[in-house]
Structure formats: structure tokens, C-alpha cells
Write a protein that holds these residues in place. Structure first.
Motif, PDB file in Angstrom:
ATOM      1  N   ALA A 138      -3.793  28.668   5.080  1.00 28.83           N
ATOM      2  CA  ALA A 138      -3.123  27.630   4.300  1.00 28.83           C
ATOM      3  C   ALA A 138      -1.842  28.166   3.666  1.00 28.83           C
ATOM      4  CB  ALA A 138      -4.069  27.091   3.222  1.00 28.83           C
ATOM      5  N   GLU A 139      -1.901  29.416   3.170  1.00 28.98           N
ATOM      6  CA  GLU A 139      -0.707  30.028   2.568  1.00 28.98           C
ATOM      7  C   GLU A 139       0.397  30.201   3.611  1.00 28.98           C
ATOM      8  OE1 GLU A 139       0.686  34.292   0.722  1.00 28.98           O
ATOM      9  OE2 GLU A 139      -1.426  33.707   0.521  1.00 28.98           O
ATOM     10  N   LEU A 140       0.013  30.626   4.809  1.00 25.56           N
ATOM     11  CA  LEU A 140       0.998  30.798   5.876  1.00 25.56           C
ATOM     12  C   LEU A 140       1.621  29.463   6.249  1.00 25.56           C
ATOM     13  CD1 LEU A 140       2.354  32.667   7.939  1.00 25.56           C
ATOM     14  CD2 LEU A 140       0.478  32.172   9.495  1.00 25.56           C
ATOM     15  N   ALA A 141       0.819  28.421   6.258  1.00 26.79           N
ATOM     16  CA  ALA A 141       1.347  27.097   6.577  1.00 26.79           C
ATOM     17  C   ALA A 141       2.387  26.662   5.548  1.00 26.79           C
ATOM     18  CB  ALA A 141       0.211  26.079   6.636  1.00 26.79           C
ATOM     19  N   ARG A 142       2.088  26.907   4.264  1.00 28.59           N
ATOM     20  CA  ARG A 142       3.049  26.528   3.222  1.00 28.59           C
ATOM     21  C   ARG A 142       4.349  27.306   3.364  1.00 28.59           C
ATOM     22  NH1 ARG A 142      -1.705  26.349  -0.054  1.00 28.59           N
ATOM     23  NH2 ARG A 142      -1.426  28.528  -0.617  1.00 28.59           N
ATOM     24  N   ARG A 143       4.220  28.605   3.694  1.00 25.95           N
ATOM     25  CA  ARG A 143       5.406  29.449   3.831  1.00 25.95           C
ATOM     26  C   ARG A 143       6.203  29.087   5.085  1.00 25.95           C
ATOM     27  NH1 ARG A 143       5.418  34.804   5.610  1.00 25.95           N
ATOM     28  NH2 ARG A 143       3.161  34.967   5.315  1.00 25.95           N
ATOM     29  N   THR A 144       5.493  28.718   6.143  1.00 30.00           N
ATOM     30  CA  THR A 144       6.139  28.398   7.414  1.00 30.00           C
ATOM     31  C   THR A 144       6.920  27.100   7.324  1.00 30.00           C
ATOM     32  OG1 THR A 144       4.386  29.519   8.622  1.00 30.00           O
ATOM     33  CG2 THR A 144       5.715  27.971   9.859  1.00 30.00           C
ATOM     34  N   LEU A 145       6.393  26.150   6.560  1.00 31.59           N
ATOM     35  CA  LEU A 145       7.049  24.849   6.451  1.00 31.59           C
ATOM     36  C   LEU A 145       8.169  24.936   5.432  1.00 31.59           C
ATOM     37  CD1 LEU A 145       3.870  22.632   6.445  1.00 31.59           C
ATOM     38  CD2 LEU A 145       5.562  22.738   8.253  1.00 31.59           C
ATOM     39  N   ALA A 146       9.316  25.410   5.850  1.00 31.94           N
ATOM     40  CA  ALA A 146      10.461  25.501   4.943  1.00 31.94           C
ATOM     41  C   ALA A 146      10.925  24.097   4.614  1.00 31.94           C
ATOM     42  CB  ALA A 146      11.586  26.283   5.603  1.00 31.94           C
ATOM     43  N   PRO A 147      10.684  23.614   3.399  1.00 28.04           N
ATOM     44  CA  PRO A 147      10.999  22.227   3.083  1.00 28.04           C
ATOM     45  C   PRO A 147      12.497  21.972   3.012  1.00 28.04           C
ATOM     46  CG  PRO A 147      10.264  23.377   1.116  1.00 28.04           C
ATOM     47  CD  PRO A 147      10.097  24.337   2.264  1.00 28.04           C
ATOM     48  N   THR A 148      12.889  20.785   3.388  1.00 25.15           N
ATOM     49  CA  THR A 148      14.281  20.364   3.298  1.00 25.15           C
ATOM     50  C   THR A 148      14.362  19.136   2.407  1.00 25.15           C
ATOM     51  OG1 THR A 148      14.010  19.064   5.318  1.00 25.15           O
ATOM     52  CG2 THR A 148      14.891  21.281   5.554  1.00 25.15           C
ATOM     53  N   ALA A 149      15.470  19.013   1.717  1.00 23.38           N
ATOM     54  CA  ALA A 149      15.629  17.914   0.773  1.00 23.38           C
ATOM     55  C   ALA A 149      15.541  16.567   1.473  1.00 23.38           C
ATOM     56  CB  ALA A 149      16.966  18.040   0.044  1.00 23.38           C
ATOM     57  N   THR A 150      14.871  15.624   0.828  1.00 26.49           N
ATOM     58  CA  THR A 150      14.766  14.274   1.349  1.00 26.49           C
ATOM     59  C   THR A 150      15.235  13.297   0.281  1.00 26.49           C
ATOM     60  OG1 THR A 150      12.485  14.073   0.553  1.00 26.49           O
ATOM     61  CG2 THR A 150      12.788  14.915   2.793  1.00 26.49           C
ATOM     62  N   GLN A 151      15.291  12.029   0.644  1.00 21.32           N
ATOM     63  CA  GLN A 151      15.751  10.998  -0.284  1.00 21.32           C
ATOM     64  C   GLN A 151      14.826  10.913  -1.495  1.00 21.32           C
ATOM     65  OE1 GLN A 151      15.586   7.092   1.380  1.00 21.32           O
ATOM     66  NE2 GLN A 151      16.187   6.064  -0.519  1.00 21.32           N
ATOM     67  N   ILE A 152      15.433  10.679  -2.662  1.00 22.87           N
ATOM     68  CA  ILE A 152      14.665  10.459  -3.879  1.00 22.87           C
ATOM     69  C   ILE A 152      14.853   9.004  -4.303  1.00 22.87           C
ATOM     70  CG2 ILE A 152      14.365  11.077  -6.309  1.00 22.87           C
ATOM     71  CD1 ILE A 152      15.427  13.824  -5.667  1.00 22.87           C
ATOM     72  N   MET A 153      13.750   8.290  -4.455  1.00 26.09           N
ATOM     73  CA  MET A 153      13.802   6.931  -4.987  1.00 26.09           C
ATOM     74  C   MET A 153      13.935   7.001  -6.501  1.00 26.09           C
ATOM     75  SD  MET A 153      10.987   4.841  -2.782  1.00 26.09           S
ATOM     76  CE  MET A 153      11.246   4.542  -1.027  1.00 26.09           C
ATOM     77  N   VAL A 154      14.872   6.253  -7.040  1.00 28.64           N
ATOM     78  CA  VAL A 154      15.156   6.280  -8.477  1.00 28.64           C
ATOM     79  C   VAL A 154      15.014   4.862  -9.034  1.00 28.64           C
ATOM     80  CG1 VAL A 154      16.861   6.827 -10.256  1.00 28.64           C
ATOM     81  CG2 VAL A 154      16.770   8.192  -8.153  1.00 28.64           C
ATOM     82  N   ARG A 155      14.255   4.718 -10.102  1.00 33.73           N
ATOM     83  CA  ARG A 155      14.088   3.425 -10.770  1.00 33.73           C
ATOM     84  C   ARG A 155      14.157   3.627 -12.282  1.00 33.73           C
ATOM     85  NH1 ARG A 155      14.543   2.504  -6.193  1.00 33.73           N
ATOM     86  NH2 ARG A 155      13.407   1.050  -4.831  1.00 33.73           N
ATOM     87  N   GLY A 156      14.515   2.550 -13.007  1.00 31.04           N
ATOM     88  CA  GLY A 156      14.464   2.554 -14.463  1.00 31.04           C
ATOM     89  C   GLY A 156      15.664   3.151 -15.161  1.00 31.04           C
ATOM     90  N   VAL A 157      16.789   3.300 -14.454  1.00 34.23           N
ATOM     91  CA  VAL A 157      17.960   3.961 -15.053  1.00 34.23           C
ATOM     92  C   VAL A 157      18.538   3.149 -16.206  1.00 34.23           C
ATOM     93  CG1 VAL A 157      20.301   4.780 -14.634  1.00 34.23           C
ATOM     94  CG2 VAL A 157      18.510   5.172 -12.916  1.00 34.23           C
TER      95      VAL A 157
END
Length: 368
Positions: free
Chosen positions: A236-255
């Protein structure tokens, strides 16, 4: 930050924070005597507030004004006073209320994933009174092509994973053998590792790396169960390390609602926050997605960053509360709320925790 306060100091700091959150007005001893059953005189409260000010937990915005909590005061409130005083029960109650609200207003079986997240973002903003932030889930398609366990030396094994794009990842693991196992023939261990490798490949080849940590290890034959015990967490640790996350869209509400708060009266400050939310989401994404891992397989943590603890300049006068939602043990997206440091921390923490739990459950439906 660990500050040792007496019971009296704790209760007066708690009451000061609660009163300031409710009124947005500097707090004086008279207000605390009238509003809270502290069991002491106004003079005693003034003396204690003076001590708290010298400790950096309160400050006076003006010489003739009452006192307001500092970032450090809020930190003590979140870390020590909420868990230890009556607010702990309130947080649990709020958590249940949020869970019920999400279940009543959102039925993920009848919605697309994007519609679900949009609805969750709006509910999050409404319940917390803050700007809600929901990072869309990771869409990685990395699949397992081959997995191999190789003995390096007695008690040390290397796990090698090759993805469908022929990227190779490895992790060195200590098996911590017993004295009897240390005497075992190296060729016997090599044969066992090959059998376990074949088992893993037959179950995982062609599946997403997200699934590496969710294999039914009980299917291993009894003599190989000892490998399953240490592989479970390591894989599981290797999977987390292997999956280099990339930025995705952020939904924003309530501004719009939050920016009406008195803390956001300066136009330039509002503009920098809006610019961050609209034009620099990659920076914000990294901040809310990179959460500390839960300990001992516990629930995901809720991270509270108060004021200057935030590394991004536009929100260094704000509080950011966030947690990850997951597929199994793997974080795939984030839930957060952003507001002034003067916010209802118990409510906001409960909202974020419950929303993360709810989306984790829903995400398993959309990603069986």
C-alpha cells in the motif's frame, strides 16, 4: 505548540474565543462574567486575560479595547480546549448532524460524480459558513504489468513493480526473520518468494495501482501468511509513492458570503484571495491534498492551518481546514473549508471530517 494552562486559564481562554467567534468584537471581562458561568469575579478574569496576553494567546487591537485571540490562542483552542472541555461532545454531535444532512440531500446512486461533488461543495459551504473547496479525484490510469519479490540478503526483500507504461518502482523491506527462519536455506526462501509473486501477479496484473493495498491476503496459503503480514502495508505504501499526484480542478463555493465578513473589508486582500482561488489552484491543491497519513490504520486526519501557519501569502490571515477522501486507504481527492481565523472551529472540523467520510464511501460506488 504545547502550553500548560491552569483549569481557570483554560476556561477563560475558551470563553474568550467562543465570545469573539460569536460577536467579532474584542472581549472584555464584563462580557465573560455576564455570558459564561466561570465562577470568578470580573477582576480575576481581567488578571487571567492579562496573563494570557503576556503568553501571546490574546492581544488588544487597541489600547482601550478588549482582547481577541491570536493565532497561537486559536491553536491552543483547537489542539487542547476542544478535546478537553465540553466542546468535544459538541463536535461529535455536529459530526452526526452533518452526516445526516449529507445523506438526506445527496443520493450518490442517482447522480454523476461531478454532480455529487458540486452538491457536496454547496452543502459544505452552507453548513460551515466558509468557502468550501473540493478537489476533483485523481484520474490516474497506471496499471500493474508485473510484480516480483526478490531476496537481497537474509531477512531483506525487495518488492519490484512494473507498470503498463514500463515504469519501474521498488521498495526494500525487512522481514524480521525469527532465529529458525534465519537458518533456512536461501533457495527455499527464493522458491517461496516466487510462489507469492505468482499469487500477486495472478490477482493484480492489469488492475489499477490503487488496488494494490486491497488484496484479500487471507487467500494466501497458510505457510505464506507471514509474507502477507508485512506485504500488506508495504504494498500500500509503494502504491501511494508510485502514484505521483497531479493537480486537478478544485470546486469552490460560498465565496460571496464569506467575503462579507468584517475580516475581509480590504479590497486588496479580497482580490488576492479570489486570484488564488481562480488562477493559482495548483498551489492551493498541493496544500489541501498533502495531508499527514492516519496512524495505525485510523481515520484520515483533519488538518487545521491557522493564520500564519498557511504557507500561501493570500491566506495567511485565514484558517484552512482540510482532509482527504479516499478509495480504500489511498487518497484520491480533498475536502476543505477556508474562512477567517475567527470561525466556528468545532463546526468546521466536523463538517470537513464528515464530508470526507461521505465522499470516501460514495467514491467506492463510482469506482467499484
Amino acid at each position: 505548540m504545547e502550553v500548560q494552562l491552569t483549569n481557570r486559564q483554560q476556561h477563560i481562554l475558551w470563553a474568550t474565543v467562543r465570545h469573539y467567534i460569536a460577536t467579532a468584537e474584542p472581549v472584555g471581562s464584563k462580557a465573560l462574567v455576564e455570558e459564561y458561568d466561570l465562577g470568578v469575579s470580573s477582576a480575576t478574569i481581567r488578571n487571567v486575560m492579562g496573563v494570557l496576553e503576556k503568553s501571546g494567546l490574546l492581544y488588544q487591537p487597541h489600547a482601550s479595547a478588549g482582547r481577541v485571540p491570536s493565532d497561537s490562542g486559536y491553536r491552543i483552542y483547537v489542539d487542547q480546549l476542544i478535546p478537553s472541555l465540553r466542546d468535544a461532545t459538541r463536535t461529535e454531535t455536529l459530526g452526526r448532524e452533518v452526516e445526516v444532512a449529507l445523506q438526506k440531500q445527496l443520493q450518490w446512486q442517482d447522480r454523476s460524480l461531478e454532480t455529487l461533488l458540486q452538491g457536496a461543495a454547496q452543502i459544505l459551504a452552507t453548513l460551515s459558513g466558509c468557502i468550501s473547496l473540493i478537489a476533483m479525484p485523481q484520474t490516474t490510469t497506471a496499471l500493474l504489468r508485473h510484480l516480483q519479490l526478490v531476496q537481497i540478503e537474509a531477512g531483506r526483500i525487495m518488492l519490484i513493480v512494473v507498470t503498463d507504461s514500463y515504469e519501474t518502482h521498488s521498495k526494500l523491506m525487512d522481514l524480521s526473520p525469527t532465529p529458525e527462519e534465519t537458518q533456512r536455506d536461501s533457495e527455499v526462501i527464493d522458491r517461496e518468494l516466487q510462489i507469492v509473486s505468482n499469487f500477486l501477479n495472478s490477482h493484480l496484473r492489469g488492475r489499477s495501482l490503487l488496488e494494490l493495498g486491497h488484496l484479500n491476503w487471507s487467500e494466501l496459503d497458510q505457510e505464506f501468511q507471514r509474507y502477507g503480514e508485512f506485504l500488506k502495508n508495504s504494498v500500500a505504501e509503494l502504491a501511494r509513492r508510485t502514484l505521483a499526484p497531479t493537480a486537478t480542478q478544485i470546486m469552490v463555493r460560498g465565496v460571496s458570503e464569506v467575503l462579507r465578513q468584517p475580516e475581509f473589508s480590504q479590497l486588496q486582500q479580497v482580490q488576492t484571495i479570489i486570484h488564488l482561488l481562480e488562477e493559482e489552484q495548483d498551489q492551493l491543491w498541493r496544500l489541501i491534498f498533502e495531508q499527514p497519513e492516519p496512524e495505525d490504520g485510523g481515520k484520515p486526519k483533519v488538518t487545521v492551518r491557522i493564520g500564519a501557519e498557511n504557507p500561501l501569502e493570500p491566506i495567511r490571515t485565514c484558517t484552512l481546514i482540510s482532509s482527504n477522501y479516499r478509495r480504500g486507504s489511498i487518497p484520491v481527492g480533498s475536502v476543505g473549508v477556508l474562512g477567517p481565523t475567527r470561525l466556528d472551529y468545532e463546526s468546521a472540523i466536523a463538517v470537513v471530517a464528515s464530508a470526507a467520510d461521505y465522499l470516501s464511501e460514495a467514491f467506492s460506488y463510482f469506482n467499484p
